[in-house]
Scaffold this motif. Sequence first.
Motif, PDB file in Angstrom:
ATOM      1  N   LEU A 198       0.837  -1.205   0.000  1.00  0.00           N
ATOM      2  CA  LEU A 198       0.000   0.000   0.000  1.00  0.00           C
ATOM      3  C   LEU A 198       0.875   1.259   0.000  1.00  0.00           C
ATOM      4  O   LEU A 198       0.606   2.220  -0.729  1.00  0.00           O
ATOM      5  CB  LEU A 198      -0.912   0.005   1.224  1.00  0.00           C
ATOM      6  N   ILE A 199       1.912   1.256   0.839  1.00  0.00           N
ATOM      7  CA  ILE A 199       2.820   2.403   0.904  1.00  0.00           C
ATOM      8  C   ILE A 199       3.542   2.586  -0.429  1.00  0.00           C
ATOM      9  O   ILE A 199       3.679   3.704  -0.942  1.00  0.00           O
ATOM     10  CB  ILE A 199       3.819   2.213   2.059  1.00  0.00           C
ATOM     11  N   ALA A 200       4.002   1.474  -0.992  1.00  0.00           N
ATOM     12  CA  ALA A 200       4.702   1.530  -2.280  1.00  0.00           C
ATOM     13  C   ALA A 200       3.815   2.091  -3.373  1.00  0.00           C
ATOM     14  O   ALA A 200       4.258   2.892  -4.214  1.00  0.00           O
ATOM     15  CB  ALA A 200       5.191   0.134  -2.654  1.00  0.00           C
ATOM     16  N   ALA A 201       2.547   1.686  -3.370  1.00  0.00           N
ATOM     17  CA  ALA A 201       1.623   2.177  -4.394  1.00  0.00           C
ATOM     18  C   ALA A 201       1.461   3.691  -4.309  1.00  0.00           C
ATOM     19  O   ALA A 201       1.396   4.377  -5.345  1.00  0.00           O
ATOM     20  CB  ALA A 201       0.264   1.484  -4.241  1.00  0.00           C
ATOM     21  N   GLU A 202       1.407   4.219  -3.097  1.00  0.00           N
ATOM     22  CA  GLU A 202       1.285   5.674  -2.932  1.00  0.00           C
ATOM     23  C   GLU A 202       2.561   6.379  -3.364  1.00  0.00           C
ATOM     24  O   GLU A 202       2.517   7.455  -3.985  1.00  0.00           O
ATOM     25  CB  GLU A 202       0.936   6.013  -1.482  1.00  0.00           C
ATOM     26  N   CYS A 203       3.716   5.797  -3.055  1.00  0.00           N
ATOM     27  CA  CYS A 203       4.985   6.392  -3.499  1.00  0.00           C
ATOM     28  C   CYS A 203       5.047   6.459  -5.024  1.00  0.00           C
ATOM     29  O   CYS A 203       5.441   7.487  -5.600  1.00  0.00           O
ATOM     30  CB  CYS A 203       6.165   5.584  -2.962  1.00  0.00           C
ATOM     31  N   ARG A 204       4.650   5.378  -5.658  1.00  0.00           N
ATOM     32  CA  ARG A 204       4.672   5.364  -7.120  1.00  0.00           C
ATOM     33  C   ARG A 204       3.660   6.345  -7.691  1.00  0.00           C
ATOM     34  O   ARG A 204       3.924   7.019  -8.703  1.00  0.00           O
ATOM     35  CB  ARG A 204       4.398   3.945  -7.629  1.00  0.00           C
TER      36      ARG A 204
END
Length: 401
Positions: A198-204
């Motif tokens: 979830l965090i990675a998706a927001e970073c991307r």
Amino acid sequence: MRESSGLAPPRRGARRSAISHKAQQFTESVIREMTRLALQHGAINLAQGFPDFSAPEGIKEAAVCAIQADVNQYAITWGAQDFRQAIAQRFRHDTGLAVDPETEVTVCCGATETMIASLLAVVDPGDEIVVFEPFYENYGPDAIICGAVPRYVELRPPDWTFDPAELSAAFTDHTRAVILNTPNNPTGKVFTRAELELIAAECRRVGAYALTDEIYQYLVYDGFRHTPLATVPGMRERTITINALSKTYSVTGWRVGYAIAPAEVTNAIRKMHDFLTVGAAAPLQAAGAAALRFPETYYRDLCETYRQRRDRMLAGLEDAGFRCYCPHGAYYIMTDISAFGFPNDVEFAHHLARDVGVAVVPGSSFYRDPARGAQQVRFSFCKKEATLDEALHRLEKLTAR
């Protein structure tokens, strides 16, 4: 991390304060303050996270040998070559990711300097950074020093989970970075693979960097698993992985840390690091290279030893009247103190140090709004068994109200 104090910058032509506007926006470390209070009252220090037992013989012997061999002058600014190679080898072993020690590793003076050098490398004044709270107290001053605007995502007890909608709302077009500490200080939370995705998706989505403080990576219990964020698809090129010798090898006073990042970002980190501290201690880097090559049994034994200490402390604290939030990583226990009837955590922590003989960290120091931590304190259990037993014996004086 406290938000800006609301102090307005001085008007042009007005008489300036003797100290900078930035320095007025945060206080000294509460954790270090509690260590001084422990010394003042002869209290057992379960506040600051440093071991009271010996470091491994192998790392000490390597440091002595390096000094005797006259490894006493400047190392390469961004780290001695053998140490950077050992870091890259260890990282590949742990993650499966290959990194170039010549272009993607920077050695700094502890994880603390590594974090501020990394933030200064990627964050401009006015940029936003996302921070999970409760959080390690250094992240607040770091944001202020960088001129960044923090946006918070709440971790909710007892499992310290977060709301995905709140996470998404915290990431905006102005977000430049997220700070992620896993395993987490102060809560002991180990972020799951699903949470990291979830965090990675927001970073991307917004093009943000992730600065991951993974200093407790080998201290994970109960079948949980530490997953480096850099291993999540699409995050290798936007993650700055921060680590240090301090916790894994019980050498918190050596101040040797490092960042692993893509080459372009590493180049920027190296420049910031160079003009902050020049370089970390050369003989201790040589010792670090030896330590990073310890056999796997060292890391397994370390984790099991800390698990046993954790279980001892959990049982003793609960017997003393604390409500404990069981940590699955790191070496801290967050507790609820409401059973003792004190108006706030600061008064309770001072009572413990002064009248009971045990020093802890007031929970409010880990929140932007002190009220949220006003009935919490943090214990560290990185101590000898005899130290923990004596601390628990002293806590028997407490009476729940």
